[in-house]
Design a protein around this motif. Structure first.
Motif, PDB file in Angstrom:
ATOM      1  N   GLN A 205       7.783  36.415  21.718  1.00  0.00           N
ATOM      2  CA  GLN A 205       8.225  37.764  21.361  1.00  0.00           C
ATOM      3  C   GLN A 205       7.826  38.813  22.410  1.00  0.00           C
ATOM      4  O   GLN A 205       8.038  40.006  22.202  1.00  0.00           O
ATOM      5  CB  GLN A 205       7.606  38.176  20.005  1.00  0.00           C
ATOM      6  CG  GLN A 205       7.854  37.187  18.874  1.00  0.00           C
ATOM      7  CD  GLN A 205       9.324  37.071  18.550  1.00  0.00           C
ATOM      8  OE1 GLN A 205      10.024  38.073  18.403  1.00  0.00           O
ATOM      9  NE2 GLN A 205       9.811  35.840  18.427  1.00  0.00           N
ATOM     10  N   ASN A 206       7.282  38.351  23.508  1.00  0.00           N
ATOM     11  CA  ASN A 206       6.812  39.266  24.558  1.00  0.00           C
ATOM     12  C   ASN A 206       7.995  39.700  25.423  1.00  0.00           C
ATOM     13  O   ASN A 206       8.547  38.921  26.197  1.00  0.00           O
ATOM     14  CB  ASN A 206       5.739  38.571  25.410  1.00  0.00           C
ATOM     15  CG  ASN A 206       5.070  39.519  26.379  1.00  0.00           C
ATOM     16  OD1 ASN A 206       5.692  40.422  26.930  1.00  0.00           O
ATOM     17  ND2 ASN A 206       3.773  39.317  26.579  1.00  0.00           N
ATOM     18  N   GLU A 207       8.384  40.958  25.302  1.00  0.00           N
ATOM     19  CA  GLU A 207       9.554  41.473  26.036  1.00  0.00           C
ATOM     20  C   GLU A 207       9.348  41.423  27.542  1.00  0.00           C
ATOM     21  O   GLU A 207      10.255  41.038  28.299  1.00  0.00           O
ATOM     22  CB  GLU A 207       9.844  42.909  25.588  1.00  0.00           C
ATOM     23  CG  GLU A 207      10.111  43.056  24.103  1.00  0.00           C
ATOM     24  CD  GLU A 207      10.236  44.512  23.691  1.00  0.00           C
ATOM     25  OE1 GLU A 207      10.516  45.359  24.574  1.00  0.00           O
ATOM     26  OE2 GLU A 207      10.058  44.814  22.493  1.00  0.00           O
ATOM     27  N   LEU A 208       8.159  41.822  27.979  1.00  0.00           N
ATOM     28  CA  LEU A 208       7.883  41.840  29.415  1.00  0.00           C
ATOM     29  C   LEU A 208       7.904  40.434  30.002  1.00  0.00           C
ATOM     30  O   LEU A 208       8.379  40.222  31.129  1.00  0.00           O
ATOM     31  CB  LEU A 208       6.519  42.493  29.677  1.00  0.00           C
ATOM     32  CG  LEU A 208       6.423  43.991  29.367  1.00  0.00           C
ATOM     33  CD1 LEU A 208       5.001  44.500  29.625  1.00  0.00           C
ATOM     34  CD2 LEU A 208       7.419  44.784  30.197  1.00  0.00           C
TER      35      LEU A 208
ATOM     36  N   ASP B  25      19.660  36.552  27.078  1.00  0.00           N
ATOM     37  CA  ASP B  25      20.220  36.502  25.720  1.00  0.00           C
ATOM     38  C   ASP B  25      19.109  36.483  24.676  1.00  0.00           C
ATOM     39  O   ASP B  25      19.212  37.122  23.617  1.00  0.00           O
ATOM     40  CB  ASP B  25      21.112  35.268  25.565  1.00  0.00           C
ATOM     41  CG  ASP B  25      22.460  35.438  26.242  1.00  0.00           C
ATOM     42  OD1 ASP B  25      22.884  36.601  26.444  1.00  0.00           O
ATOM     43  OD2 ASP B  25      23.095  34.421  26.584  1.00  0.00           O
ATOM     44  N   GLN B  26      18.036  35.735  24.974  1.00  0.00           N
ATOM     45  CA  GLN B  26      16.887  35.720  24.070  1.00  0.00           C
ATOM     46  C   GLN B  26      16.286  37.118  23.925  1.00  0.00           C
ATOM     47  O   GLN B  26      15.943  37.551  22.806  1.00  0.00           O
ATOM     48  CB  GLN B  26      15.809  34.770  24.589  1.00  0.00           C
ATOM     49  CG  GLN B  26      16.170  33.292  24.544  1.00  0.00           C
ATOM     50  CD  GLN B  26      15.040  32.444  25.096  1.00  0.00           C
ATOM     51  OE1 GLN B  26      15.178  31.769  26.115  1.00  0.00           O
ATOM     52  NE2 GLN B  26      13.900  32.479  24.434  1.00  0.00           N
ATOM     53  N   LEU B  27      16.164  37.803  25.054  1.00  0.00           N
ATOM     54  CA  LEU B  27      15.574  39.144  25.041  1.00  0.00           C
ATOM     55  C   LEU B  27      16.463  40.126  24.302  1.00  0.00           C
ATOM     56  O   LEU B  27      15.974  40.960  23.518  1.00  0.00           O
ATOM     57  CB  LEU B  27      15.333  39.603  26.486  1.00  0.00           C
ATOM     58  CG  LEU B  27      14.716  40.989  26.666  1.00  0.00           C
ATOM     59  CD1 LEU B  27      13.366  41.080  25.955  1.00  0.00           C
ATOM     60  CD2 LEU B  27      14.548  41.307  28.149  1.00  0.00           C
ATOM     61  N   ILE B  28      17.771  40.051  24.539  1.00  0.00           N
ATOM     62  CA  ILE B  28      18.707  40.963  23.870  1.00  0.00           C
ATOM     63  C   ILE B  28      18.710  40.719  22.365  1.00  0.00           C
ATOM     64  O   ILE B  28      18.780  41.658  21.559  1.00  0.00           O
ATOM     65  CB  ILE B  28      20.119  40.803  24.469  1.00  0.00           C
ATOM     66  CG1 ILE B  28      20.137  41.343  25.900  1.00  0.00           C
ATOM     67  CG2 ILE B  28      21.167  41.519  23.611  1.00  0.00           C
ATOM     68  CD1 ILE B  28      21.428  41.079  26.655  1.00  0.00           C
TER      69      ILE B  28
END
Length: 246
Positions: free
Chosen positions: A118-121, A144-147
């Motif tokens: 779940q770490n965006e960075l 795609d995972q991040l979006i």
């Protein structure tokens, strides 16, 4: 015929030729001076002796540039022989292996994402590392995972469109065009999207379109980029247009 060897030979010939021309001019001037001095000698025998002696020195002066020319040739050919591949110089292929520093970055990024999905960075860093290593499909998947995690925004869509473009061998497939349209609907002057469109247009020789994209990008006040480089790119494209119009 080995074109590279021929090119080296031509360059060396030009260099050595200019060197000998300069040396010949110098010797002619020196010979003229010697003759004038010899004519002023009062004693005929001594004058003849001086003249022969000076002519001998002039003849010997050619030995130095001759040996220098030979040394240049031998040195150049030695370097070429040790570092060149002769007939294979123009048959090189792109190295598809990932640079070890990028590979290390990818490995580190994968480990971090596995530990903190779940770490965006961590996700954006891994996506960028994939792109730097030419692994564009993996970059798109990670984006795609991040979006899915944070939602779509103009910047992420611009980065995704760029990776999709290179993944598809520099083509704007329908899926990529949809991502670009969505990104621009969010932000008309988004950095990555406009850079992508401008670069593609420039490479295709569509200089007017490239200039338009770069000028729109210059209105962007929310993302940091080198404005001088964009202005330089616009000037270069305008120069190309002037050349075409002549």
């Amino acid at each position: 015929m080995n074109i590279l060897a021929l090119g080296i030979a031509v360059c060396l010939s030009i260099f050595i030729g200019l060197f000998w021309i300069h040396h010949s001019v110098y010797n002619r001037n020196l010979s003229s001076t010697v003759m004038k001095q010899a004519n002023k000698v009062a004693d005929g025998n001594n004058g003849e002796h001086c003249l022969k002696y000076d002519e001998f020195k002039l003849a010997g002066s050619y030995q130095s540039p001759l040996w220098m020319s030979v040394a240049v040739l031998i040195f150049s050919l030695s370097i070429y022989a040790s570092g060149g591949h002769f007939q294979d110089w123009d048959k090189g292929q792109a190295d598809d292996s990932v640079d070890y520093l990028i590979a290390a970055s990818i490995t580190k990024g994968r480990d971090q994402v596995q530990q903190q999905p779940q770490n965006e960075l961590a996700l954006i860093s891994l996506a960028q590392s994939y792109a730097e290593g030419g692994l564009y499909a993996d970059s798109v998947t990670t984006l795609d995972q991040l979006i899915e995690l944070v939602g779509a925004d103009a910047e992420l869509l611009g980065i995704k469109a760029t990776s999709m473009y290179y993944r598809d061998s520099r083509q704007f497939l329908p899926e990529t065009k949809m991502v670009i349209d969505t990104a621009l609907s969010f932000q008309r002057d988004e950095l990555n999207t406009r850079l992508l469109l401008a670069t593609d247009a420039y490479l295709k020789g569509e200089y007017v379109d490239a200039i338009d994209h770069w000028r729109i990008l210059l209105t962007n006040q929310t993302q940091s980029f080198n404005r001088q480089s964009i202005n330089n790119a616009i000037m270069k494209a305008e120069f190309k247009l002037d050349e075409l119009s002549r």
